[in-house]
Design a protein around this motif. Structure first.
Motif, PDB file in Angstrom:
ATOM      1  N   ASN A  61       9.027 -11.373   5.814  1.00 24.71           N
ATOM      2  CA  ASN A  61       7.941 -10.939   6.689  1.00 24.71           C
ATOM      3  C   ASN A  61       7.044  -9.886   6.035  1.00 24.71           C
ATOM      4  O   ASN A  61       6.349  -9.142   6.724  1.00 24.71           O
ATOM      5  CB  ASN A  61       8.515 -10.374   7.993  1.00 24.71           C
ATOM      6  N   VAL A  62       7.064  -9.831   4.715  1.00 26.37           N
ATOM      7  CA  VAL A  62       6.304  -8.802   4.006  1.00 26.37           C
ATOM      8  C   VAL A  62       4.854  -8.761   4.478  1.00 26.37           C
ATOM      9  O   VAL A  62       4.194  -9.787   4.616  1.00 26.37           O
ATOM     10  CB  VAL A  62       6.374  -9.029   2.472  1.00 26.37           C
ATOM     11  N   SER A  63       4.357  -7.539   4.728  1.00 24.83           N
ATOM     12  CA  SER A  63       2.966  -7.359   5.180  1.00 24.83           C
ATOM     13  C   SER A  63       2.102  -6.677   4.136  1.00 24.83           C
ATOM     14  O   SER A  63       0.873  -6.800   4.155  1.00 24.83           O
ATOM     15  CB  SER A  63       2.943  -6.533   6.466  1.00 24.83           C
ATOM     16  N   PHE A  64       2.744  -5.961   3.208  1.00 23.51           N
ATOM     17  CA  PHE A  64       1.982  -5.241   2.173  1.00 23.51           C
ATOM     18  C   PHE A  64       2.846  -5.095   0.933  1.00 23.51           C
ATOM     19  O   PHE A  64       4.024  -4.751   1.037  1.00 23.51           O
ATOM     20  CB  PHE A  64       1.555  -3.860   2.681  1.00 23.51           C
ATOM     21  N   ASP A  69       4.342  -3.081   8.926  1.00 23.63           N
ATOM     22  CA  ASP A  69       5.661  -2.438   8.959  1.00 23.63           C
ATOM     23  C   ASP A  69       6.631  -2.962   7.915  1.00 23.63           C
ATOM     24  O   ASP A  69       7.771  -2.508   7.847  1.00 23.63           O
ATOM     25  CB  ASP A  69       6.281  -2.615  10.349  1.00 23.63           C
ATOM     26  N   ASN A  70       6.205  -3.946   7.121  1.00 25.02           N
ATOM     27  CA  ASN A  70       7.099  -4.550   6.136  1.00 25.02           C
ATOM     28  C   ASN A  70       6.517  -4.365   4.736  1.00 25.02           C
ATOM     29  O   ASN A  70       5.867  -5.254   4.183  1.00 25.02           O
ATOM     30  CB  ASN A  70       7.302  -6.033   6.446  1.00 25.02           C
ATOM     31  N   ILE A  71       6.733  -3.196   4.187  1.00 25.15           N
ATOM     32  CA  ILE A  71       6.159  -2.820   2.891  1.00 25.15           C
ATOM     33  C   ILE A  71       7.177  -3.056   1.779  1.00 25.15           C
ATOM     34  O   ILE A  71       8.341  -2.651   1.895  1.00 25.15           O
ATOM     35  CB  ILE A  71       5.721  -1.349   2.896  1.00 25.15           C
ATOM     36  N   VAL A  72       6.729  -3.713   0.723  1.00 27.04           N
ATOM     37  CA  VAL A  72       7.561  -3.957  -0.452  1.00 27.04           C
ATOM     38  C   VAL A  72       6.865  -3.341  -1.661  1.00 27.04           C
ATOM     39  O   VAL A  72       5.651  -3.488  -1.824  1.00 27.04           O
ATOM     40  CB  VAL A  72       7.771  -5.469  -0.687  1.00 27.04           C
ATOM     41  N   VAL A  73       7.627  -2.640  -2.499  1.00 29.49           N
ATOM     42  CA  VAL A  73       7.049  -2.039  -3.700  1.00 29.49           C
ATOM     43  C   VAL A  73       7.665  -2.657  -4.940  1.00 29.49           C
ATOM     44  O   VAL A  73       8.846  -3.016  -4.950  1.00 29.49           O
ATOM     45  CB  VAL A  73       7.224  -0.506  -3.715  1.00 29.49           C
ATOM     46  N   GLN A  74       6.859  -2.788  -5.976  1.00 22.70           N
ATOM     47  CA  GLN A  74       7.288  -3.405  -7.227  1.00 22.70           C
ATOM     48  C   GLN A  74       6.667  -2.651  -8.398  1.00 22.70           C
ATOM     49  O   GLN A  74       5.861  -1.749  -8.232  1.00 22.70           O
ATOM     50  CB  GLN A  74       6.846  -4.872  -7.271  1.00 22.70           C
ATOM     51  N   GLY A  75       7.028  -3.069  -9.612  1.00 24.07           N
ATOM     52  CA  GLY A  75       6.482  -2.459 -10.816  1.00 24.07           C
ATOM     53  C   GLY A  75       7.393  -1.376 -11.363  1.00 24.07           C
ATOM     54  O   GLY A  75       8.167  -0.746 -10.618  1.00 24.07           O
TER      55      GLY A  75
END
Length: 601
Positions: A421-424, A539-545
């Motif tokens: 459900n990722v939103s950002f 509300d579903n924030i995922v971070v990468q890098g």
């Protein structure tokens, strides 16, 4: 009664300059010193030298410079804006000048003079590319002193393009040139050429640089090759420019000449005594931010709660099938490779710097895969492959990769794997930043950083190294800092001054590190994305890098947005993982393979 002298003081971001004039306005004494963040100590040194030269006397003092305002407030010295001070020198001493170009430690100025109107004064703003500190950084990268950089440039034969808009971006260009065995002499000259281009394009826009041209600032005074680069680029004749013997102290000279404001009149001895009064400086509450964690226990509990979102990985020997799917992320400076099985579990991961040769970097990574497969006693057939990133086309052609995909899709595929459900999605690498907005399972907006890398991994890594820490050590310190410093979100070169200021005021390294973590996030949210309301992130924030290995940055994002954030245990490999997922899913749709890559023992 003792004689009285007009004195101008210029305290910049990296240097301190003083100029004393006689009744004719000519300099009779000047000094130029790097203050190395010790402004009070350097101030005493300069004025004690002045006393040795003048003896007991009265001085009429005025101050300018980026660090001069603080001295003005502390010692009640009238302040003059440095561009106005430089213009005063031209007005009184060089009336035939039409253009002034001033390069300082962290600033660059250009003034256009006309008989018909007031001077047109311009100064760099949020970026310090093309300044003295930029040149310092490039010299450090080449492992030489600035004076050696000048000597190298004198022997150059060729000029190569180098990005001058940001010191971090420039490092990539220089590293690539070094990897190609380009002569340091040519790189040095290319650095000066880049500084010229940056100054001219950013400050002269809409206005011709007309002779006569006046060059001033410490870099012009101590780096002759820089002046020659400007002269060549502007195509100036010998009688169309001036590099003054006082080029390093022009704003200080302007302060000494300026007549339209009252000055601080004081005996030289009394002024020096005032400098000896030690003043305790305290950080204001407004300069501090909320701690990332209450204490070490709070940090460990938070870290443990995040592990439930980590990706499933198995060893090569545990693989249930000989088939695997390989994803490659060929970036501008690094290469990432991930192999997964048909259950989307990670079998192999590899991360390495390109060293200017992305093809060789991929080849080396696949060699590592072969060796590890051999140790595990396994043969693997690459049933599907995908590549993304800066070198997508090159790697696809060079290795016969089946699928090429844009980075956005690769990163979205990876993020959706551990949060459907990722939103950002926020992906921050060494020098780039991507923000992906998702609505109803569809990407509807993409933002990237363009001319500044102040919120990226190399930005923090550079600060860590300058303070004697590895990036990992620096990150851990940040998580334990109790009084994070509010450093803003400006250029890496500008922020260096702010860091030094806080260190002078007693801030601990952990508070500096925590402040930088906040700066990365603020740069992204408010400078790149220009957000006014973080609710738009969902509300579903995922971070990468790779930057997200710095848990302080992740936590700063949570505190700044008020939302929980998910991340994997290999955030720097998410592009490659997404490419592998894409290859697997395409294989499921179409299992016929024309080009198989076989990894043998």
């Amino acid at each position: 009664m003792s004689e009285s002298y007009k004195v101008g003081l210029d305290v910049g971001s990296t240097t301190m300059k003083v100029a004393v004039v006689n009744d004719m306005g000519n300099i009779i004494f000047s000094d130029y010193l790097r203050h190395n963040a010790d402004v009070p100590g350097t101030l005493k040194t300069v004025f004690n030298r002045l006393k040795e030269f003048l003896g007991e006397c009265y001085i009429e003092l005025m101050v300018t410079g980026s660090a001069g305002m603080g001295l003005s407030e502390r010692y009640k010295i009238p302040f003059l804006q440095e561009v106005v001070a430089a213009a005063e020198v031209i007005s009184q001493k060089y009336p035939n000048i039409h253009t002034l170009i001033d390069i300082g430690g962290e600033d660059a100025k250009m003034i256009f003079f006309s008989d018909r109107k007031a001077p047109d004064m311009r100064m760099n703003g949020s970026c310090a590319g093309g300044t003295g500190a930029f040149i310092d950084q490039m010299a450090t990268l080449l492992g030489v002193e600035v004076r050696e950089l000048n000597a190298l440039a004198e022997k150059s034969m060729n000029i190569y393009p180098i990005a001058s808009r940001c010191g971090v971006f420039s490092k990539t260009d220089i590293q690539n040139l070094l990897a190609r065995n380009v002569a340091k002499e040519d790189i040095a000259a290319s650095v000066f050429h880049a500084v010229c281009l940056q100054t001219i394009t950013s400050l002269a826009r809409g206005h011709d640089i007309e002779p006569n041209v006046f060059f001033c600032g410490g870099p012009f005074a101590y780096i002759p090759s820089l002046g020659k680069a400007y002269v060549k680029l502007l195509n100036l004749k010998e009688d169309e420019y001036i590099i003054s013997e006082n080029a390093g102290v022009i704003p200080a000279w302007g302060c000494a000449l300026y007549k339209r404001e009252k000055r601080l009149a004081v005996s030289l001895s009394e002024f020096i005594r005032n400098l000896d009064k030690k003043e305790q400086v305290f950080m204001r509450a407004t300069d501090r931010l909320k701690p990332l964690f209450c204490d070490e226990k709070d940090f460990k509990l938070w870290k443990k709660s995040k592990e439930q979102h980590f990706l499933n990985a198995i060893s090569l020997s545990e693989a249930e099938s000989e088939e695997c799917y390989v994803g490659i992320d060929s970036g501008s400076t690094t290469t990432k490779i991930v192999a997964i099985d048909n259950k989307e579990r990670v079998l192999f991961r590899h991360y390495a710097k390109n060293q200017g040769n992305p093809l060789q970097a991929v080849s080396n990574g696949m060699d590592v895969f072969r060796k590890e497969a051999g140790k595990a006693g396994r043969n693997f057939i690459i049933a599907g492959s995908g590549v993304t990133g800066y070198g997508e086309d090159l790697i696809k052609a060079g290795f016969g990769i089946e699928h090429g995909l844009v980075e956005t899709i690769a990163h979205y595929s990876a993020a959706q794997k551990y949060n459907p459900n990722v939103s950002f999605i926020l992906d921050i690498g060494g020098q780039d930043m991507k923000a992906i907005f998702v609505e109803n399972g569809t990407i509807n907006r993409l933002e990237i950083n363009e001319a500044c890398s102040s919120g990226c991994g190399s930005f923090i890594e550079g600060f860590a190294e300058s303070l004697g820490y590895t990036a990992a050590e620096f990150s851990l310190l940040a998580c334990l800092g109790q009084f994070p410093c509010d450093l803003g979100s400006r250029c890496t070169v500008f922020m260096n001054s702010k860091v030094k200021q806080f260190l002078r005021e007693g801030a601990q390294v952990e508070d500096i590190s925590a402040g930088l973590a906040y700066s990365v996030i603020k740069n992204c949210l408010y400078k790149v994305l220009k957000l006014t309301n973080t609710d738009i992130l969902g509300d579903n924030i995922v971070v990468q890098g790779g930057t997200m290995r710095n848990l302080a940055v992740v936590r700063a994002l949570e505190l700044e947005t008020g939302k929980s954030v998910r991340f994997s245990d290999m955030p720097e490999l998410m592009g490659a993982y997404g490419a592998a997922l894409y290859a697997l899913r395409q294989h499921v749709k179409n299992p016929v393979r024309e080009n198989e890559m076989v990894v043998t023992i």
